[in-house]
Motif scaffolding. Structure first.
Motif, mmCIF file in Angstrom:
data_model
loop_
_atom_site.group_PDB
_atom_site.id
_atom_site.type_symbol
_atom_site.label_atom_id
_atom_site.label_comp_id
_atom_site.label_asym_id
_atom_site.label_seq_id
_atom_site.Cartn_x
_atom_site.Cartn_y
_atom_site.Cartn_z
ATOM 1 N N ASP A 1 0.608 -1.400 0.138
ATOM 2 C CA ASP A 1 -0.279 -0.183 -0.650
ATOM 3 C C ASP A 1 0.993 1.487 0.009
ATOM 4 O O ASP A 1 0.628 2.741 -0.442
ATOM 5 C CB ASP A 1 -1.018 -0.105 1.096
ATOM 6 N N LEU A 2 1.737 0.902 1.043
ATOM 7 C CA LEU A 2 2.447 2.355 0.961
ATOM 8 C C LEU A 2 3.714 2.843 -0.495
ATOM 9 O O LEU A 2 4.164 3.858 -0.876
ATOM 10 C CB LEU A 2 3.789 2.503 2.139
ATOM 11 N N ARG A 3 3.851 1.961 -1.341
ATOM 12 C CA ARG A 3 4.319 2.231 -1.978
ATOM 13 C C ARG A 3 3.640 3.507 -3.130
ATOM 14 O O ARG A 3 4.140 4.402 -3.954
ATOM 15 C CB ARG A 3 4.340 0.944 -3.657
ATOM 16 N N ALA A 4 1.827 3.282 -3.578
ATOM 17 C CA ALA A 4 1.168 4.080 -3.916
ATOM 18 C C ALA A 4 1.696 5.803 -3.190
ATOM 19 O O ALA A 4 1.151 6.611 -3.985
ATOM 20 C CB ALA A 4 0.121 3.829 -3.922
ATOM 21 N N HIS B 1 -2.125 10.051 3.596
ATOM 22 C CA HIS B 1 -1.767 8.329 3.140
ATOM 23 C C HIS B 1 -2.883 7.469 3.024
ATOM 24 O O HIS B 1 -3.089 6.958 1.695
ATOM 25 C CB HIS B 1 -0.914 7.839 4.091
ATOM 26 N N GLY B 2 -4.086 7.413 3.634
ATOM 27 C CA GLY B 2 -5.051 7.057 3.755
ATOM 28 C C GLY B 2 -6.292 6.979 2.386
ATOM 29 O O GLY B 2 -6.829 6.139 1.944
ATOM 30 N N PHE B 3 -6.676 8.055 2.464
ATOM 31 C CA PHE B 3 -6.909 7.894 1.279
ATOM 32 C C PHE B 3 -6.362 8.161 -0.357
ATOM 33 O O PHE B 3 -6.773 7.129 -1.264
ATOM 34 C CB PHE B 3 -7.735 9.693 0.684
ATOM 35 N N GLU B 4 -5.156 8.524 -0.207
ATOM 36 C CA GLU B 4 -4.181 7.558 -1.831
ATOM 37 C C GLU B 4 -3.525 5.758 -1.786
ATOM 38 O O GLU B 4 -4.140 5.748 -2.981
ATOM 39 C CB GLU B 4 -2.573 8.238 -1.281
ATOM 40 N N ILE B 5 -3.967 5.650 -0.555
ATOM 41 C CA ILE B 5 -4.000 4.051 -0.577
ATOM 42 C C ILE B 5 -5.524 3.801 -1.283
ATOM 43 O O ILE B 5 -5.232 2.782 -2.412
ATOM 44 C CB ILE B 5 -3.818 3.293 0.930
#
Length: 638
Positions: A238-241, A302-306
């Motif tokens: 997930d954090l790659r995005a 970060h949550g919205f981007e994931i």
């Protein structure tokens, strides 16, 4: 918990089913009920923030022993308050629609009975409780077993009960099957305070967010839950995005007010996280007055981007649904009747914001086809970004006059507050916290422990002497006497059971000795019971004198001289004339030793839960804090 191979709800999920009473069913009628319920609950649910999934009713056709009904399953995740809010909704539905009978359970089974475990009748157990607990006309009902003493109904099955059988019984005997008042009080206490309690479960905080997220949250405030969950449950993939933010770059960020549930806020604020340097999200020093707002905004972004990174494509169905027809009109009328718009002028910004939330609820819970696929949160976010226009300058102007955020001191709970919360949860709030002014009767401690030891228990565990379902223990004197006669013979009247066991041991311990002839054995058998008892007492006195000189004997506190002279005298058959030997046999003070050992055990708990406090508190006896006062309790007991 579920019998006959029926699947139980998933973990952290609650299942609710609404059945029609006999004669009031039919698919069309149940569907109309579902629509009416959705419209009636709209003022409560349109703006509600669910942890994982929303409350939603759908028609379910008959399957096996389960008749047709309307129902659903909601995953509540870490926020158990969602589950109890649904209990409140189900109770209110059964009150407003008397033709419906409601059942609700989760992966633990009948969790309503778990809440009222201290007040349940003895016959009710997890093995026989299935399909016996219902909400009907706003009240909790429990269908008893046929063999229970409280009720005798010829038509009651002994163990298993199908839902159809339960509905037929409940429609006829609803008053008789009403749950006992203590059971209902325990369950209703858990849902007391709704719907006002909803606002108390929210926490409003300042967040420094990209303008796109601010625009999305104005349209769908409930999407904050999905974003927090995405961040809270993130993995390296997930954090790659989040190395380069394609959807929500950090360049255009504004301060805004975000509404969380307390559970969501705690999950977000307690996470320690440092953003990737390539992301462009930087934080001010911790001493900065708005550090928390920047940190919360960074985590939420970060949550919205994931969420958006998991979408394969933007939904092509961007056409805005036209809200028209009698169902929409009835829905809108119900909102206005319940003051959903809070007096806002029609067409104002606040009115339109509330209307958009109401339209979304109508699409998702009222007018949505059952065959339609649920749109993912990421798809919904991207759709809103494509269809919504927003002005960053306007957001910046709003940021200059934000209301103050809520105090989050509730995150820190002191030990005293925690103790009070636990006492209130267990119904012990009547116990005063002012320990200094309380009187502690150590005799009551001793008597309570004696009562606990004397209580008849079973293989299922120990029972508290003062439990609410306590029943009298019956004792058949005649049967007991006959049994003793068979064991002891005709001359057993003058022997008690304790003396008998030890007497037989000593009478026959030497029966295999080659030095004893048959005449001697006959002479021993003819000794009177009184002589045997005297001999046994003499032997016990010898043991007492021997133990009195050991560390075991010296560890006990004995009675004071003259406190109980009758108990302190030794047997005449022992032949003791020495006053020193009499002193050695001074009876042990049972109560004093019991209290002393209890206090030592309580002191060893060091303020934590333990066997002594648990047993005594279950019987209504509370010991003071572990201070010097306890250290002198032995003197007080004397």
């Amino acid at each position: 918990m579920e019998n006959r191979g029926k699947a139980a709800p998933a973990e952290d999920a609650v299942r609710y089913r609404l059945f029609a009473v006999p004669g009031a069913g039919g698919e069309e009628r149940l569907r109309r009920c579902a629509d009416g319920i959705a419209v009636r609950l709209a003022p409560l649910l349109a703006a509600y923030i669910w942890q994982r999934q929303r409350f939603r009713l759908r028609y379910v056709p008959p399957c096996g022993d389960t008749p047709e009904h309307i129902g659903g399953t909601t995953v509540f995740g870490d926020n158990v308050e969602d589950e109890w809010f649904i209990v409140y909704l189900i109770r209110e539905i059964s009150r407003a629609f008397p033709e419906l009978v409601a059942r609700i359970d989760d992966n633990d089974g009948e969790f309503l009975l778990i809440e009222a475990a201290d007040f349940l009748p003895k016959w009710l157990s997890p093995e026989n409780s299935e399909n016996r607990v219902f909400f009907y006309k706003g009240e909790l009902h429990i269908i008893p077993l046929s063999e229970t003493e409280e009720q005798q109904w010829e038509e009651l099955p002994a163990e298993s009960l199908t839902i159809s059988e339960a509905l037929a019984l409940l429609s006829v005997h609803s008053e008789e099957f009403l749950a006992a008042e203590p059971i209902r009080r325990a369950v209703y206490k858990r849902i007391n305070g709704y719907p006002e309690k909803i606002q108390a479960s929210y926490h409003r905080a300042h967040c420094y967010l990209p303008a796109g997220i601010v625009a999305v949250l104005k349209q769908r405030p409930s999407l904050v839950a999905a974003a927090v969950q995405a961040f809270y449950l993130r993995d390296p993939t997930d954090l790659r995005a989040c190395r380069s933010f394609h959807t929500f770059p950090p360049e255009e960020r504004v301060m805004t007010m975000v509404t969380f549930t307390k559970c969501l806020y705690a999950q977000l604020v307690q996470q320690k996280f440092a953003p990737d340097r390539r992301s462009g999200y930087t934080l001010p020093p911790p001493s900065h007055p708005q550090y928390k707002a920047h940190e919360l905004g960074m985590k939420l972004a970060h949550g919205f981007e994931i969420l958006c990174s998991k979408c394969s494509k933007v939904s092509s169905d961007l056409k805005r649904n036209e809200f028209r027809g009698p169902l929409w009109e009835r829905y809108l009328h119900s909102l206005k009747e319940k003051d959903y718009f809070k007096g806002e002028i029609e067409g104002s910004a606040k009115y339109l914001e509330l209307l958009r939330m109401a339209e979304h609820y109508f699409q998702q819970s009222v007018n949505k086809p059952e065959s339609s696929v649920e749109m993912s949160p990421g798809d919904e976010i991207l759709t809103l970004l494509r269809t919504t226009t927003f002005d960053v300058k306007e957001f910046e102007r709003e940021a200059t006059c934000l209301p103050p955020e809520d105090d989050d001191s509730w995150l820190e709970i002191s030990p005293d507050v925690l103790d009070q919360m636990l006492k209130e949860a267990t119904g012990e709030s009547h116990h005063s916290s002012n320990e200094e002014e309380q009187k502690y009767d150590l005799e009551a401690v001793a008597e309570s422990m004696k009562a606990f030891v004397s209580k008849v228990s079973t293989h299922e565990g120990a029972e508290v002497p003062w439990s609410s379902d306590e029943t009298n223990v019956t004792f058949d004197v005649d049967s007991f006497t006959k049994a003793l006669d068979r064991i002891l013979g005709a001359d057993s009247e003058e022997l008690d059971s304790d003396d008998l066991d030890e007497e037989e041991e000593f009478n026959f311990s030497d029966e295999d000795d080659d030095d004893l002839d048959a005449g001697k054995q006959r002479e021993d058998e003819e000794v009177s019971p009184k002589e045997l008892i005297g001999s046994l007492k003499s032997y016990m006195d010898e043991m007492d004198r021997e133990l009195a000189q050991t560390n075991v004997g010296k560890s006990f506190t004995t009675q004071k001289k003259g406190a109980n002279s009758t108990k302190a005298t030794t047997s005449q058959n022992a032949g003791l004339d020495s006053e020193e030997e009499d002193a050695e046999l001074t009876p042990v003070d049972v109560d004093m030793n019991l209290v002393t050992n209890l206090l030592k055990s309580y002191s060893a708990q060091a303020g934590l839960a333990g066997p002594t406090s648990n047993i005594l508190q279950s019987m209504g006896v509370y010991l003071p804090e572990n201070t010097d006062r306890i250290g002198s309790s032995e003197d007080a007991a004397e």
